[in-house]
Design a protein around this motif. Sequence first.
Motif, PDB file in Angstrom:
ATOM      1  N   ARG A  73       3.526  -8.576  10.573  1.00  0.00           N
ATOM      2  CA  ARG A  73       3.683  -7.143  10.328  1.00  0.00           C
ATOM      3  C   ARG A  73       3.703  -6.775   8.846  1.00  0.00           C
ATOM      4  NH1 ARG A  73       4.441  -4.798  15.019  1.00  0.00           N
ATOM      5  NH2 ARG A  73       4.577  -2.752  14.029  1.00  0.00           N
ATOM      6  N   ASP A  74       4.252  -7.630   7.994  1.00  0.00           N
ATOM      7  CA  ASP A  74       4.521  -7.256   6.613  1.00  0.00           C
ATOM      8  C   ASP A  74       3.456  -7.761   5.639  1.00  0.00           C
ATOM      9  OD1 ASP A  74       6.859  -6.165   7.632  1.00  0.00           O
ATOM     10  OD2 ASP A  74       8.060  -7.937   7.169  1.00  0.00           O
ATOM     11  N   ASP A  75       3.538  -7.267   4.409  1.00  0.00           N
ATOM     12  CA  ASP A  75       2.586  -7.632   3.360  1.00  0.00           C
ATOM     13  C   ASP A  75       3.279  -7.454   2.015  1.00  0.00           C
ATOM     14  OD1 ASP A  75       0.264  -8.425   2.114  1.00  0.00           O
ATOM     15  OD2 ASP A  75      -0.984  -6.831   2.959  1.00  0.00           O
ATOM     16  N   TYR A  76       2.607  -7.861   0.949  1.00  0.00           N
ATOM     17  CA  TYR A  76       3.159  -7.664  -0.384  1.00  0.00           C
ATOM     18  C   TYR A  76       2.032  -7.309  -1.344  1.00  0.00           C
ATOM     19  CZ  TYR A  76       1.346 -12.248  -1.801  1.00  0.00           C
ATOM     20  OH  TYR A  76       0.511 -13.294  -2.086  1.00  0.00           O
ATOM     21  N   VAL A  77       2.401  -6.649  -2.440  1.00  0.00           N
ATOM     22  CA  VAL A  77       1.477  -6.295  -3.513  1.00  0.00           C
ATOM     23  C   VAL A  77       2.134  -6.704  -4.821  1.00  0.00           C
ATOM     24  CG1 VAL A  77       0.332  -4.418  -4.750  1.00  0.00           C
ATOM     25  CG2 VAL A  77       0.434  -4.378  -2.248  1.00  0.00           C
ATOM     26  N   LEU A  78       1.376  -7.410  -5.656  1.00  0.00           N
ATOM     27  CA  LEU A  78       1.921  -7.862  -6.932  1.00  0.00           C
ATOM     28  C   LEU A  78       1.973  -6.717  -7.938  1.00  0.00           C
ATOM     29  CD1 LEU A  78       0.156 -11.330  -7.387  1.00  0.00           C
ATOM     30  CD2 LEU A  78       2.493 -10.887  -6.600  1.00  0.00           C
ATOM     31  N   ARG A  79       3.059  -6.668  -8.706  1.00  0.00           N
ATOM     32  CA  ARG A  79       3.160  -5.727  -9.813  1.00  0.00           C
ATOM     33  C   ARG A  79       2.674  -6.402 -11.096  1.00  0.00           C
ATOM     34  NH1 ARG A  79       9.261  -4.576  -9.167  1.00  0.00           N
ATOM     35  NH2 ARG A  79       9.143  -5.448 -11.229  1.00  0.00           N
ATOM     36  N   PRO A  80       2.067  -5.641 -12.014  1.00  0.00           N
ATOM     37  CA  PRO A  80       1.681  -4.234 -11.883  1.00  0.00           C
ATOM     38  C   PRO A  80       0.545  -4.075 -10.864  1.00  0.00           C
ATOM     39  CG  PRO A  80       0.751  -5.134 -13.891  1.00  0.00           C
ATOM     40  CD  PRO A  80       1.641  -6.213 -13.313  1.00  0.00           C
ATOM     41  N   PHE A  81       0.501  -2.930 -10.217  1.00  0.00           N
ATOM     42  CA  PHE A  81      -0.475  -2.710  -9.161  1.00  0.00           C
ATOM     43  C   PHE A  81      -1.208  -1.398  -9.415  1.00  0.00           C
ATOM     44  CE2 PHE A  81       3.431  -0.645  -7.913  1.00  0.00           C
ATOM     45  CZ  PHE A  81       3.018   0.583  -7.437  1.00  0.00           C
ATOM     46  N   VAL A  98       5.552  -3.127   3.176  1.00  0.00           N
ATOM     47  CA  VAL A  98       4.759  -3.647   2.057  1.00  0.00           C
ATOM     48  C   VAL A  98       5.708  -3.748   0.869  1.00  0.00           C
ATOM     49  CG1 VAL A  98       2.842  -3.261   0.476  1.00  0.00           C
ATOM     50  CG2 VAL A  98       2.608  -2.636   2.894  1.00  0.00           C
ATOM     51  N   VAL A  99       5.942  -4.971   0.385  1.00  0.00           N
ATOM     52  CA  VAL A  99       6.890  -5.206  -0.700  1.00  0.00           C
ATOM     53  C   VAL A  99       6.142  -5.282  -2.025  1.00  0.00           C
ATOM     54  CG1 VAL A  99       8.649  -6.765  -1.622  1.00  0.00           C
ATOM     55  CG2 VAL A  99       8.475  -6.395   0.849  1.00  0.00           C
ATOM     56  N   LEU A 100       6.657  -4.582  -3.024  1.00  0.00           N
ATOM     57  CA  LEU A 100       6.106  -4.636  -4.374  1.00  0.00           C
ATOM     58  C   LEU A 100       6.932  -5.628  -5.184  1.00  0.00           C
ATOM     59  CD1 LEU A 100       5.703  -0.782  -4.970  1.00  0.00           C
ATOM     60  CD2 LEU A 100       4.037  -2.385  -3.997  1.00  0.00           C
ATOM     61  N   THR A 101       6.280  -6.642  -5.733  1.00  0.00           N
ATOM     62  CA  THR A 101       7.017  -7.707  -6.401  1.00  0.00           C
ATOM     63  C   THR A 101       6.273  -8.222  -7.626  1.00  0.00           C
ATOM     64  OG1 THR A 101       7.953  -9.936  -6.117  1.00  0.00           O
ATOM     65  CG2 THR A 101       5.952  -9.446  -4.891  1.00  0.00           C
ATOM     66  N   PRO A 102       6.991  -8.633  -8.689  1.00  0.00           N
ATOM     67  CA  PRO A 102       6.320  -9.319  -9.792  1.00  0.00           C
ATOM     68  C   PRO A 102       5.880 -10.705  -9.332  1.00  0.00           C
ATOM     69  CG  PRO A 102       8.689  -9.318 -10.131  1.00  0.00           C
ATOM     70  CD  PRO A 102       8.426  -8.436  -8.939  1.00  0.00           C
ATOM     71  N   ARG A 103       4.887 -11.257 -10.018  1.00  0.00           N
ATOM     72  CA  ARG A 103       4.310 -12.535  -9.603  1.00  0.00           C
ATOM     73  C   ARG A 103       5.344 -13.646  -9.506  1.00  0.00           C
ATOM     74  NH1 ARG A 103      -0.801 -14.216  -9.262  1.00  0.00           N
ATOM     75  NH2 ARG A 103      -1.504 -12.276 -10.236  1.00  0.00           N
ATOM     76  N   VAL A 123       7.202   1.130   2.017  1.00  0.00           N
ATOM     77  CA  VAL A 123       6.836   0.446   0.780  1.00  0.00           C
ATOM     78  C   VAL A 123       8.134   0.204   0.022  1.00  0.00           C
ATOM     79  CG1 VAL A 123       5.583   0.579  -1.401  1.00  0.00           C
ATOM     80  CG2 VAL A 123       4.571   1.547   0.671  1.00  0.00           C
ATOM     81  N   LEU A 124       8.462  -1.060  -0.263  1.00  0.00           N
ATOM     82  CA  LEU A 124       9.767  -1.412  -0.837  1.00  0.00           C
ATOM     83  C   LEU A 124       9.598  -2.193  -2.130  1.00  0.00           C
ATOM     84  CD1 LEU A 124      12.889  -1.585  -0.519  1.00  0.00           C
ATOM     85  CD2 LEU A 124      12.499  -3.726   0.761  1.00  0.00           C
ATOM     86  N   ASP A 125      10.109  -1.643  -3.225  1.00  0.00           N
ATOM     87  CA  ASP A 125      10.077  -2.328  -4.516  1.00  0.00           C
ATOM     88  C   ASP A 125      11.275  -3.272  -4.612  1.00  0.00           C
ATOM     89  OD1 ASP A 125      10.721  -2.612  -7.548  1.00  0.00           O
ATOM     90  OD2 ASP A 125       8.711  -1.748  -7.512  1.00  0.00           O
ATOM     91  N   VAL A 126      11.044  -4.501  -5.102  1.00  0.00           N
ATOM     92  CA  VAL A 126      12.132  -5.483  -5.159  1.00  0.00           C
ATOM     93  C   VAL A 126      13.216  -5.086  -6.157  1.00  0.00           C
ATOM     94  CG1 VAL A 126      10.672  -7.396  -4.434  1.00  0.00           C
ATOM     95  CG2 VAL A 126      10.929  -6.905  -6.877  1.00  0.00           C
ATOM     96  N   ASP A 127      12.900  -4.208  -7.097  1.00  0.00           N
ATOM     97  CA  ASP A 127      13.874  -3.784  -8.101  1.00  0.00           C
ATOM     98  C   ASP A 127      14.464  -2.416  -7.801  1.00  0.00           C
ATOM     99  OD1 ASP A 127      13.722  -6.102  -9.702  1.00  0.00           O
ATOM    100  OD2 ASP A 127      11.852  -5.391 -10.601  1.00  0.00           O
ATOM    101  N   LEU A 128      14.438  -2.004  -6.552  1.00  0.00           N
ATOM    102  CA  LEU A 128      15.010  -0.731  -6.164  1.00  0.00           C
ATOM    103  C   LEU A 128      16.520  -0.739  -6.422  1.00  0.00           C
ATOM    104  CD1 LEU A 128      13.964   1.902  -4.699  1.00  0.00           C
ATOM    105  CD2 LEU A 128      14.983   0.922  -2.629  1.00  0.00           C
TER     106      LEU A 128
END
Length: 232
Positions: A111-119, A92-97, A65-70
């Motif tokens: 293989r990959d996916d993303y989840v919008l922040r806030p989640f 799974v990347v966590l990203t703002p819209r 799980v990787l946050d774009v602002d890491l």
Amino acid sequence: MFVPSQATARAFVPPYAPVLVALPPTAASASVLRSLRAEGMRADLAGDGIAVLDTIRAAPPALLVLDVDLPGPEHAAVLAAVHAESPSVPVVVLTPRERRNAVIAQLRSDRDDYVLRPFSVDELSARIRLRLRLTGAVGHTLIRRGELVVDTELGEVTVDGSPVSLSPTEFSLLTALLTEPGATVSHEELANQVWSEPASPNLVQVYISYLRRKIGPERIRTVRGAGYVLEG
């Protein structure tokens, strides 16, 4: 971990599939880690991009799980390095819209996916379970120690052929003990794998006692001054 109902069993992810959660080290990230562990996942935290790459090279997880602002290297560089060095690891990347389109272009559709922040943690957990199932990171595997049997797909535990219901913490403790047959697992190793916050040796002993009551006291041997061995 617990013994789930048949309705939820297929959505269950056992802790045999380690998940690396790369989030900025904050109280919120600690809360996410606790929530995922409470669902039975073996989740570990990486607080910056360098830690992610070091972990990937040393012991690749089942999922990242990787946050774009890491902090550290830009997330795109970290993602590209993960893809190159451990192509079997889904992300799974966590990203703002507002950054979604750029992130989607960096993902592997198979293989990959993303989840919008806030989640919500529930949403993140569902995406993790889905990725692990689709990529085959979690298979139907039975782990046996004598008459103790653990089904890693259904999350079921049986002792002498009878089902045993465990709490999330008890199951996490049991799976932490499921190392090489006859291997001693120290208090420190158990505390680090089962609890997201520092756990005292006394707390470990208390939960070892709970687990012994359910699977049989003879199945967990104390090695004085060293830790515990799961017999079998």
